[in-house]
Design a protein around this motif. Structure first.
Motif, mmCIF file in Angstrom:
data_model
loop_
_atom_site.group_PDB
_atom_site.id
_atom_site.type_symbol
_atom_site.label_atom_id
_atom_site.label_comp_id
_atom_site.label_asym_id
_atom_site.label_seq_id
_atom_site.Cartn_x
_atom_site.Cartn_y
_atom_site.Cartn_z
ATOM 1 N N ALA A 180 -50.403 66.801 -41.499
ATOM 2 C CA ALA A 180 -50.285 68.158 -40.963
ATOM 3 C C ALA A 180 -51.370 69.033 -41.593
ATOM 4 O O ALA A 180 -52.057 68.625 -42.532
ATOM 5 N N LEU A 181 -51.520 70.225 -41.079
ATOM 6 C CA LEU A 181 -52.514 71.142 -41.617
ATOM 7 C C LEU A 181 -52.285 71.341 -43.111
ATOM 8 O O LEU A 181 -51.156 71.547 -43.552
ATOM 9 N N GLY A 182 -53.356 71.259 -43.889
ATOM 10 C CA GLY A 182 -53.265 71.463 -45.330
ATOM 11 C C GLY A 182 -52.902 70.229 -46.133
ATOM 12 O O GLY A 182 -52.787 70.291 -47.356
ATOM 13 N N SER B 274 -52.588 62.951 -52.188
ATOM 14 C CA SER B 274 -51.143 62.774 -52.011
ATOM 15 C C SER B 274 -50.844 61.666 -51.012
ATOM 16 O O SER B 274 -49.949 60.859 -51.205
ATOM 17 N N TRP B 275 -51.603 61.621 -49.911
ATOM 18 C CA TRP B 275 -51.391 60.586 -48.902
ATOM 19 C C TRP B 275 -51.650 59.207 -49.493
ATOM 20 O O TRP B 275 -50.883 58.274 -49.279
ATOM 21 N N LEU B 276 -52.730 59.078 -50.267
ATOM 22 C CA LEU B 276 -53.063 57.784 -50.876
ATOM 23 C C LEU B 276 -51.950 57.317 -51.813
ATOM 24 O O LEU B 276 -51.506 56.177 -51.741
ATOM 25 N N GLY C 208 -54.990 63.589 -36.588
ATOM 26 C CA GLY C 208 -54.725 64.853 -37.254
ATOM 27 C C GLY C 208 -55.616 65.976 -36.768
ATOM 28 O O GLY C 208 -55.996 66.021 -35.605
ATOM 29 N N HIS C 209 -55.961 66.854 -37.705
ATOM 30 C CA HIS C 209 -56.555 68.150 -37.402
ATOM 31 C C HIS C 209 -57.803 68.408 -38.242
ATOM 32 O O HIS C 209 -58.038 67.757 -39.246
ATOM 33 N N GLU C 210 -58.519 69.426 -37.813
ATOM 34 C CA GLU C 210 -59.664 69.920 -38.575
ATOM 35 C C GLU C 210 -59.245 71.182 -39.319
ATOM 36 O O GLU C 210 -58.405 71.924 -38.819
ATOM 37 N N PRO C 211 -59.795 71.434 -40.472
ATOM 38 C CA PRO C 211 -60.848 70.696 -41.151
ATOM 39 C C PRO C 211 -60.337 69.529 -42.004
ATOM 40 O O PRO C 211 -61.124 68.867 -42.681
ATOM 41 N N ASN D 121 -62.580 66.791 -44.164
ATOM 42 C CA ASN D 121 -62.451 66.920 -45.618
ATOM 43 C C ASN D 121 -62.032 65.586 -46.227
ATOM 44 O O ASN D 121 -62.589 65.158 -47.241
ATOM 45 N N TRP D 122 -61.057 64.924 -45.612
ATOM 46 C CA TRP D 122 -60.606 63.613 -46.109
ATOM 47 C C TRP D 122 -61.767 62.625 -46.083
ATOM 48 O O TRP D 122 -61.987 61.890 -47.038
ATOM 49 N N ALA D 123 -62.498 62.605 -44.967
ATOM 50 C CA ALA D 123 -63.623 61.670 -44.839
ATOM 51 C C ALA D 123 -64.658 61.929 -45.932
ATOM 52 O O ALA D 123 -65.133 60.985 -46.577
ATOM 53 N N GLU D 124 -65.005 63.171 -46.149
ATOM 54 C CA GLU D 124 -66.020 63.496 -47.149
ATOM 55 C C GLU D 124 -65.556 63.160 -48.568
ATOM 56 O O GLU D 124 -66.350 62.681 -49.387
#
Length: 164
Positions: free
Chosen positions: A81-83, A88-90, A109-112, A116-119
């Motif tokens: 979700a946003l934010g 935490s996911w890992l 999911g959503h941007e950004p 952000n996760w990819a970077e």
């Protein structure tokens, strides 16, 4: 392991007075997402699991991917979700599942958040340099061992216009 970060399709405008978490895909968003999904299927891409944000537009996008045949397994994760935070996911979601190196996961999911996760996976920090269009996808290969943060490799970045 391969992660495919898939941004939801075109959704209802924020100005319509609809709660953000309840905004759904537009007709155009649904059609464009279906075309992208069909092209991915023609490229013989499939996912062991699709994990989606609980927000309506992401859930609808994930359901289109399922209906197209890109996977038969769908789960929801509030981390998307946003934010949501990748660390935490890992720790809370991915690590306890102990998937094999051959696993392909699609995260809708959503941007950004997704870029952000990819970077963070690629460079260990957010650089605001990647662009992920609606119904677009980033593919990232996680390292075989150790923390993936700053050690992963991007192998796919596709705007939807190249898949239509």
């Amino acid at each position: 392991m391969e992660l495919y970060l898939f941004r939801h399709g075109i959704a209802q405008d924020k100005d319509l007075g609809i709660k953000d978490e309840e905004r759904s895909l537009t007709k155009e968003g649904r059609q464009k997402t279906e075309k992208v999904a069909q092209k991915l299927l023609k490229l013989n891409l499939n996912f062991d699991l699709i994990v989606t944000s609980p927000l309506v537009r992401a859930r609808q996008t994930a359901e289109i991917l399922i209906e197209t045949g890109l996977s038969s397994h769908l789960e929801e994760s509030s981390h998307l979700a946003l934010g949501g935070e990748i660390s935490s996911w890992l720790v809370d979601w991915l690590e306890p599942r102990n998937y094999s190196q051959n696993t392909r996961l699609a995260l809708v999911g959503h941007e950004p958040g997704l870029t952000n996760w990819a970077e963070i996976l690629l460079w260990g920090e957010v650089k605001a340099s990647l662009v992920l269009k609606k119904a677009g996808m980033i593919g990232i290969k996680l390292p075989e061992s150790g923390s993936p943060l700053g050690r992963s490799q991007m192998f796919w970045l596709t705007p939807p216009k190249y898949l239509l």
